[in-house]
Design a protein around this motif. Structure first.
Motif: not given
Ligand code: HEM
Length: 234
Positions: A81-103
């Motif tokens: 479960l801890d492993r899955c939590t780390r993957i969720l944290i990674l997924l959270r970090q990766q979606i914010v990369i999209l905030e660098t995109m202009a609307p």
């Protein structure tokens, strides 16, 4: 290339790395540059594709966690479960990369490439929404086998150390999932706004509801219950 370094696996690609990882097949799934509606589309598609792979993986690990809880292998279940939590944290970090995109750039992609597609239709995410329903029954059965209640575990975490470890891992997972939903909501508001409809005609503001729906509500209730038992004076 010497006889000892050439590929020995079957498959496409010049090296065993490419053949094992299936790099040619994987990259074929990425839209070629000349077909992109906008140069920013590559980031949008790659982010979603990477997310689907990780969501698929979490689903796999949750299946193992289920089996381990049923088999009384609590420590191992908590580790996965801890492993899955780390993957969720990674997924959270990766979606914010999209905030660098202009609307404005996203609107080109949104109106030309996505059809009526929506993250709501993600099969990987749908499975994650069910994690509470999947893990709760085996967890309750475990508590029954051990003859202990949730509040007893919270009252005496050292005495019930193994079960407390599992409860903490479940809460960590739940919190990471809620945090992903919150961050994704902020991303959506940042790129398309909160006062609009999604491509499915759903108000974007509806995302907020998901940020308030834990997978294991009874675990959170027990923490409130414990606080009440300590009769705090306000
Ligand atoms: C430009 C970036 C993004 C925007 C503007 C956006 C927008 C939205 C909106 C408005 C919704 C709610 C309504 C609907 O389902 O259509 C939604 C849901 C969803 N999106 Fe996104 N999204 C973005 C990126 C992503 C990424 C990278 C993922 C990764 C898998 C994702 C996954 C999801 C999921 C799983 C849902 C359902 C969420 C829930 O029910 O809480 N989205 N998105």
């Amino acid at each position: 290339m010497s006889a000892h370094t050439g590929p020995i696996l079957e498959g496409r690609g010049a090296t065993d790395y490419e053949r094992y990882i299936r790099v040619p097949e994987l990259l074929e799934l990425v839209k070629p540059a000349d077909l992109l509606a906008h140069p920013e589309e590559r980031l949008f598609q790659t982010t979603h594709q990477a997310a689907e792979l990780w969501l698929h993986h979490i689903d796999y690990e949750i299946g193992r966690v289920d089996g381990l809880i049923r088999g009384d292998e609590i420590g191992h279940a908590a580790e996965l479960l801890d492993r899955c939590t780390r993957i969720l944290i990674l997924l959270r970090q990766q979606i914010v990369i999209l905030e660098t995109m202009a609307p404005a750039d996203y609107h080109v992609i949104r109106t030309t490439s996505l059809g009526r597609g929506s993250g709501q239709e993600s099969p990987g995410f749908a499975k994650l929404l069910d994690v509470g329903k999947r893990l709760w029954p085996p967890f309750e059965e475990l508590l029954g086998r051990r003859g202990v209640s949730l509040i007893e575990i919270e009252r005496a975490p050292r005495i019930h150390a193994e079960l407390f470890r599992l409860v903490q891992a479940m809460l960590d997972y739940d919190e990471a999932f809620l945090n992903w939903r919150f961050t994704h909501m902020r991303l959506a508001f940042r790129v398309i706004g909160s006062k609009v409809l999604s491509l499915k005609g759903v108000p974007a503001s509806q995302l907020e509801m998901g940020t308030r729906e834990p997978l294991f509500p009874l675990l959170w209730d027990t923490i409130s219950e414990l606080t009440a038992e300590w009769k705090p004076t306000y």
